[in-house]
Design an enzyme around this catalytic site. Structure first.
Site, short mmCIF file in Angstrom:
data_model
loop_
_atom_site.label_atom_id
_atom_site.label_comp_id
_atom_site.label_asym_id
_atom_site.label_seq_id
_atom_site.Cartn_x
_atom_site.Cartn_y
_atom_site.Cartn_z
CG ASP A 1 -2.23 0.68 0.98
OD1 ASP A 1 -2.29 1.53 0.07
OD2 ASP A 1 -3.20 0.39 1.71
CD GLU B 1 0.26 6.02 -3.91
OE1 GLU B 1 -0.63 5.25 -4.30
OE2 GLU B 1 0.66 6.04 -2.73
CG ASP C 1 -7.61 4.40 -0.75
OD1 ASP C 1 -7.70 3.17 -0.86
OD2 ASP C 1 -6.77 4.96 -0.04
#
Length: 951
Positions: free
Chosen positions: A555, A558, A632
């Protein structure tokens, strides 16, 4: 490209037969190095063409005589150049020729042109977009902002570039911002419908297409709602219970995009429960089609000329990007209005625009990057888009065969909080005989103040290893766990990394706290550092992999160190990296984090297939056993619709494995505060149903999201049509496992793409160029998701050049037409391509429950067809050593003959004998999809070729 200066002139051959920028050139073992006259301080000095393959050319240009020797993060070793290429000079410049390409460097400009062997231009550089090199500095590190433009052919369409959720399919005429962000995944590989691609080998933030900078709203003439000049009328209305009077003020810009800008809201105004309206008039100084870009969260509506151009909701803490256009007239005041309900105490909104493109700008595309030492790209040509994607994987690495269990259904939620919740969920699926292969544990399984410990909180997970064993042994399920590259300050693992200088320290020095409990100070480790990657895997191996974890959920890759911080602050938060300034490698963090896990697992278990799910992407990610999900996202029909072109462009970027949170991650208050009832509940159920239908035919089939819980038995009772439809498609996915796993094998062996934009298979049909809400799932199935509430039909296009069969009733429909198809609540329209061969396996509850000893083979007549049934050992890498088998299946329309060909290859445990029950459908013989139907032919197969006539 224009090139200047001198490099070892005695090694060069001077060109004296004409005048122009080319001064000299040097033939290399794998290409040519060209020196040109300097014509501008912003031009490069040297350009190098490198032959990678007959259809792949590497182009590098540098502003100095040194190209630099930094290793590409995306591109792996490209090997030796093929034999047979030549370099020649003529009056027009230099011509490098391979067996399939001519690559020219123009004497008059130094620009590179790519042509086929017949001399037809495929792609041509142009210098009309501005400076190629602009000096920049990051601390003490010098670099350049880079830009390279190309001419765009009339009618040309552009795809790929990763995953972007603006709803666009064809990027022609638009700007694509290649900045890693939650819900934006960057892959700097562009594919054209003209069957070529450009891999832009740059790790910094990049823009593609129309790379002009967006203008703030204040660049327009603005007027209040009373027609007074100077700005828009901004009205801030507080929550009704606050008792505060509205705040009205003049505003020239709408720019509340990042955390740092929220301080610019009116003093004392709280977004919680409030609304904001901007209204008045905008007057441009040019006429034409303006492009608008709006990052926003909460509820937002935009009107120009009293036309509603945007109506969207996104969760307050995670804004999404929207784009829209409007024609404006120079000197005319256009009515303008925005209504915004922030829907939370911290929400974001901004608006910017691009003026209409000139004709010259419309005929040009460009890549523009913030940082780099050289312009560096690969031109990849092909006879079709599949060959272009194959070229991309030649450069960046093959995509593995995913473990067979990974192609089954994944159940997840945000989040299972205890061991008992996980085991009871697994038990319920098996009790109801609903197929499932995988269950997922999301974040916060650790103690509250121990993020980065990679240890279970024993009060909630008293026997994690036993839990995983029970999932494996009792429920035949695999287990994936969420892992972040994040460490809380002061924890043991933080100290371990900090002592070795492996952490980014800006967030520590700034004391930035996260959203957990009282808030904890944290940071990420430097995944660019090889030592950091090895240490990170060592922790995972000791704490998690040793307990039986099957798959990794990476997760925030980025990296998302501080959500919604400005881009400049995000760079500062990861500065410096092992490779230097974060500005130069900003987009590549995800690649390095996945590399850590892939190489780590293969080092301790070299023959167990890796499976990674990650929230971002970059060029080359596919070589690390990784898939990407779309982040998300919001739980709305609009958001579902945006997923479809996002996933298709992701697949066109060369990365074959992608998925969404079925149902959307975050929900509107009406769905969960309190638990939905009445109309809200039924809307929620329909959204879930439609998303499950679509998700069945994405490469990975996975449900995830916040409350309400996403398990089908929590969505609706067993007698509800939502439940029935979801289970129907789940079981259909498992019936299709021989088809799906064969496509998975084809991804590795043939560089195939599972989820296929229509332009891939029907590129001669111009009507498909902009279609982003239909796609092929493999070679045979045309998928048409329904993403409108209460829709019972949907308009769709059947591509020309072939006929189509309705999957459910077998009825034939001609191609090349727009169709309004039935789409009742329980069913999504699916059509089968004429000539398709679909293998359906037995009813199973998990992928490896039993081998497909009996396959129901649906054959759709009208055209010749073929399919290769692929099998291997399901979970290991022995296929890399040749341990796999292929059964070729062909249908000849003229002879009405089906042939199950000779089996090719073998592997341990291979099923040697099986039965094919053949169901034949043609235009005059429609048949319903029924797996227990009486077959037209029964073929007993033992590996030798067999043919049968079909009537």
């Amino acid at each position: 490209m224009r090139v200047r200066s001198a490099l070892y002139l005695l090694l060069f051959v001077a060109l004296s037969s004409f005048t122009g920028p080319i001064k000299s050139f040097k033939k290399l073992d794998d290409g040519v190095l060209v020196e040109l006259e300097q014509t501008s301080a912003a031009d490069p000095q040297y350009v190098k063409l490198q032959v990678i393959a007959d259809n792949i050319i590497h182009v590098v240009a540098a502003p100095t005589r040194e190209f630099g020797n930094e290793e590409s993060l995306m591109v792996i070793d490209t090997g030796k150049a093929p034999a047979g290429w030549t370099i020649k000079e003529n009056n027009d410049g230099l011509v490098l020729s391979t067996k399939s390409l001519q690559v020219k460097v123009a004497a008059s400009t130094g620009e590179v042109t790519f042509q086929d062997k017949a001399g037809n231009t495929i792609l041509q550089e142009t210098g009309g977009s501005g400076n190629a090199f602009t000096p920049v500095k990051f601390g003490q590190e010098k670099s350049y902002a880079l830009q390279q433009a190309f001419k765009a052919a009339d009618g040309e369409a552009f795809y790929g570039l990763g995953q972007h959720q603006t709803g666009l399919m064809n990027y022609r005429g638009w700007q694509v911002d290649l900045t890693q962000y939650n819900s934006v995944a960057v892959v700097p590989f562009m594919v054209s419908n003209r069957n070529y691609g450009i891999l832009w080998d740059n790790n910094s933030i990049t823009k593609f297409g129309d790379v002009r900078p967006y203008q703030p709203l204040s660049s327009l003439k603005l007027y209040t709602k009373d027609n007074k000049p100077g700005g828009l009328t901004a009205t801030y209305i507080s929550a009704p219970k606050s008792g505060k009077a509205p705040i009205v003020r003049l505003e020239k810009d709408i720019n509340y995009e990042f955390l740092e800008q929220l301080k610019n809201f009116p003093e004392g105004y709280s977004l919680e429960g409030g609304t904001v309206t901007w209204e008045g008039y905008i007057e441009p100084d040019a006429s034409g089609e303006f492009h608008f870009s709006m990052p926003a969260s909460g509820y937002v509506k935009v009107w120009i000329d009293n036309e509603l151009l945007l109506d969207k909701w996104r969760e307050a803490w995670n804004p999404g990007q929207s784009v829209f256009t409007q024609k404006l007239e120079k000197g005319r005041r256009h009515p303008f209005k925005i209504e915004w309900n922030p829907d939370g105490g911290q929400s974001f909104i901004a608006l910017r625009y691009l003026t209409p493109q000139t004709p010259a700008e419309k005929s040009r595309i460009a890549f523009a990057s913030e940082a780099g030492d050289k312009i560096n790209y690969y031109f990849v040509n092909g006879r079709n888009i599949d060959e272009v994607i194959s070229g991309y994987r030649t450069l960046t690495g093959a995509a593995q065969v995913m473990p067979k269990w990974a192609m089954g259904f994944w159940q997840s939620r945000e989040r299972y909080k205890t061991q008992e919740e996980i085991l009871s969920t697994a038990k319920e699926f098996r009790k109801r005989e609903i197929p499932i292969d995988n269950i997922v544990l999301d974040w916060s399984y650790w103690k509250e103040d121990q993020w980065g410990s990679h240890e279970f909180d024993e009060t909630r997970f008293p026997d994690a290893e036993g839990m995983i064993d029970e999932l494996h042994d009792k429920y035949n399920m695999h287990f994936m766990i969420s892992v972040w590259p994040k460490f809380y300050e002061g924890t043991a693992n933080y100290k371990l990394f900090d002592d070795k200088g492996l952490l980014y320290k800006t967030s520590i020095n700034e004391g930035i706290r996260d959203w957990i409990g009282k808030g904890y100070v944290s940071t990420f480790y430097d995944a660019f550092n090889p030592e950091g990657r090895k240490l990170f895997w060592k922790l995972l191996n000791e704490k998690l992999y040793s307990k039986g974890v099957d798959a990794w959920w990476l997760d925030a890759t980025e990296p998302d160190i501080l959500s919604n911080s400005s881009i400049e602050h995000r760079k500062a938060l990861m500065n410096p990296t092992y490779l230097g300034a974060a500005d130069k490698v900003f987009n590549a963090y995800v690649l390095m984090q996945n590399k850590a896990i892939y190489e780590g697992q293969r080092s301790v278990a070299p023959n167990k297939r890796v499976f990674i799910l990650t929230r971002s992407a970059f060029g080359g990610l596919q070589r690390y056993g990784a898939a990407t999900w779309s982040g998300d996202i919001a739980a709305t029909f609009d958001e579902m619709g945006r997923q479809i072109p996002a996933g298709l462009n992701f697949s066109l970027s060369g990365l074959p494995y992608w998925t969404t949170d079925i149902g959307g991650f975050f929900v509107e208050n009406k769905y969960d505060r309190p638990e939905p009832k009445g109309e809200a509940l039924e809307q929620w159920r329909e959204l879930e149903t439609r998303w499950y239908q679509y998700g069945t035919f994405t490469p990975l089939f996975r449900s995830h999201g916040q409350f309400p819980y996403r398990e089908v038995f929590n969505v609706a009772p067993a007698d509800h049509k939502a439940y029935k439809s979801i289970v129907y498609y789940n079981k259909l996915r498992y019936r299709l496992m021989p088809y799906i796993y064969s496509l998975t094998g084809k991804v590795y062996h043939d560089d195939y793409t599972i989820m296929r934009a229509l332009v891939m298979d029907f590129g001669q049909d111009k009507k498909v160029f902009n279609i982003g809400d239909q796609f092929m799932f493999g070679p045979g199935l045309l998928i048409n998701p329904v993403y409108e509430y209460k829709a019972t039909t949907r308009s769709l296009y059947l591509p020309a050049g072939t006929g189509w069969y309705n999957l459910y009733d077998g009825k034939y429909v001609k191609g090349g037409q727009q169709l309004t198809a039935d789409a009742p609540y329980e069913r999504m329209p699916i059509f089968v391509k004429e000539g398709a061969i679909l293998p359906f396996g037995p009813e199973i509850e998990y992928a490896a429950e039993k081998p497909a000893e009996t396959i129901t083979l649906y054959v759709y007549g009208g055209k010749d067809g073929k399919f290769e049934l692929y099998e291997d050992e399901n979970t290991n890498y022995n296929y890399e050593k040749g341990k796999f088998a292929i059964i070729p299946i062909t249908y000849n329309e003229a002879a009405k003959t089906l042939t199950i060909g000779k089996r090719e290859g073998s592997f341990d445990g291979m099923l040697k004998n099986r039965t094919f029950n053949v169901v034949y459908i043609n235009q005059n013989r429609p048949k319903e999809l029924q797996f227990d139907a009486t077959p037209d032919q029964v073929i007993k197969y033992s590996g030798k070729s067999k043919s049968v006539k079909l009537k």
